[in-house]
Design an enzyme around this catalytic site. Structure first.
Site, PDB file in Angstrom:
ATOM      1  N   CYS A 232      -0.895   2.287   3.864  1.00  0.00           N
ATOM      2  CA  CYS A 232      -0.132   3.235   3.031  1.00  0.00           C
ATOM      3  C   CYS A 232      -1.023   3.588   1.837  1.00  0.00           C
ATOM      4  CB  CYS A 232       1.177   2.620   2.563  1.00  0.00           C
ATOM      5  SG  CYS A 232       2.223   1.936   3.872  1.00  0.00           S
ATOM      6  N   CYS A 354       5.546  -2.467  -5.806  1.00  0.00           N
ATOM      7  CA  CYS A 354       5.609  -2.454  -7.267  1.00  0.00           C
ATOM      8  C   CYS A 354       7.076  -2.517  -7.708  1.00  0.00           C
ATOM      9  CB  CYS A 354       4.892  -1.240  -7.857  1.00  0.00           C
ATOM     10  SG  CYS A 354       5.478   0.352  -7.246  1.00  0.00           S
TER      11      CYS A 354
END
Length: 401
Positions: A232, A354
């Site tokens: 990704c 995150c």
């Protein structure tokens, strides 16, 4: 403090309109366009505008409480003034500005207290509930940290320079910086500066990358000559770090579903002098199938809620909801199931986000391992915003031989 110049107020007003009401554009892109459009503004004006703009986004819910109403397209000036009064800056003669009366705002400000935790930390009600449910009593400490301004951290491009040499080069351009203990390639700025104008940036000596994010490349433990897949990759911040750690030897295959992100990655790689990166667009399932059991190392930097990086992206908390988080968790598990097949037996991969929510992090890894007994956890690490940098989670997983 003197009254802020009307032109700056108009600029902030227009930027907030774009962020909240006109296609709900990303705040960083909005402020970038605004500053480019006003080249005559001095450095102090630009800093003031940027700081006020982001702080208003950050504290919107609390400011709405002081206003006595929600933000609407026709009352954005009132939102700005509520912030300037609350922060005790630039407030002289505001009673004369745009016909707004400030008495009601001042009355609420004098009380000093707010009725709910969601208002206190300026987050949607649903998010306060989710954070408390998932983080327990620690959620307020983390939210307090997330409402602070993020420091600017650079990652030294070790293909071209060293942290000490980078610090010296930046100093020659009047940018003061320092190294960070336990972050070997990180350099932090003493104060915010537009480092993209420096020769050091144009020469590819660094990338802007938060210290926590830099931990991911290190944990993956890549070696020269390996085949590594960044599944990704996006615009390639972590891909470029992997290239530097591999000293340009071996192969990195950077995958993404967005062609424009891969184009940006190529541009950045050229500037960085990273020559061992190949980009591939995920146009269908065959792209992944062709890579089955081909990678020595695999990075899955999964799409997530982004709740660990609200310091730098405060507008995202107003643009997501619980349904979004529930949907993204389904995508995370699917990506783990599908992309993990890229890893060779005996190889290692990282699942990273995150986010600071366990349901997106260790719980996802636990579910994956239960469904895939041929994989095992080596170690995982969570970095919380209260530690000073962005919130991140990373799990190092081995595919058993």
């Amino acid at each position: 403090m003197e009254l802020i110049h009307r032109n700056l107020l108009i600029g902030i007003h227009d930027a907030l309109q774009e962020t909240f009401f006109q296609d709900k554009k990303y705040a960083d892109k909005v402020i970038e366009r605004l500053l480019k459009a006003h080249k005559k503004w001095g450095s102090q004006d630009r800093q003031t505008v940027s700081e006020i703009f982001y702080n208003i986004i950050r504290w919107k819910k609390r400011l709405e409480y002081y206003m006595g109403e929600g933000v609407k397209p026709d009352n954005v000036y009132k939102l700005i003034i509520a912030y300037l009064l609350w922060s005790k800056s630039h407030y002289k003669k505001f009673e004369e500005f745009d016909g707004i009366k400030i008495a009601d705002i001042l009355t609420k400000l004098k009380k000093g207290t707010v009725p709910t935790k969601a208002i206190e930390y300026s987050i949607p009600d649903w998010l306060a509930e989710t954070l408390e449910k998932e983080l327990g009593k620690n959620w307020e400490r983390e939210m307090l940290a997330l409402n602070e301004q993020a420091p600017t951290v650079l990652r030294t491009n070790t293909l071209k320079t060293t942290p000490r040499e980078l610090i010296a080069d930046l100093k020659d351009e009047n940018v003061e910086s320092f190294t960070i203990k336990n972050y070997p390639d990180a350099v932090q700025l003493e104060e915010k500066k537009n480092v993209f104008l420096t020769s050091a940036f144009k020469d590819g000596l660094f990338e802007v990358q938060d210290a926590s994010s830099q931990k991911i490349g290190e944990l993956l433990d890549v070696k020269e000559g390996m085949r590594v897949v960044d599944a990704c990759a996006g615009a390639g911040g972590k891909t470029l770090h992997l290239a530097a750690l591999m000293k340009n030897k071996g192969q990195i295959i950077a995958l993404d579903i967005y062609e424009w992100k891969l184009a940006e990655l190529k541009r950045r790689a050229k500037r960085a002098g990273a020559h061992n990166i190949e980009t591939r667009l995920i146009s269908d399932n065959k792209v992944i199938k062709r890579l089955h059991e081909k990678a020595d190392r695999l990075l899955i930097d999964a799409p997530c809620s982004g709740l660990g990086v609200l310091k730098r992206n405060p507008d995202s908390k107003w643009k997501i909801d619980q349904n979004f988080i529930d949907r993204i968790k389904g995508e995370q598990q699917q990506i783990l199931q599908d992309y993990s097949k890229i890893l060779k037996k005996g190889g290692q991969m990282i699942y990273a986000t995150c986010s600071i929510l366990p349901s997106e992090n260790n719980e996802q890894v636990k579910t994956f391992l239960q469904n895939n007994p041929d994989f095992s956890l080596i170690k995982d690490e969570k970095i919380m915003p209260s530690e000073g940098y962005d919130g991140f989670y990373m799990a190092l997983i081995k595919r058993n031989a």
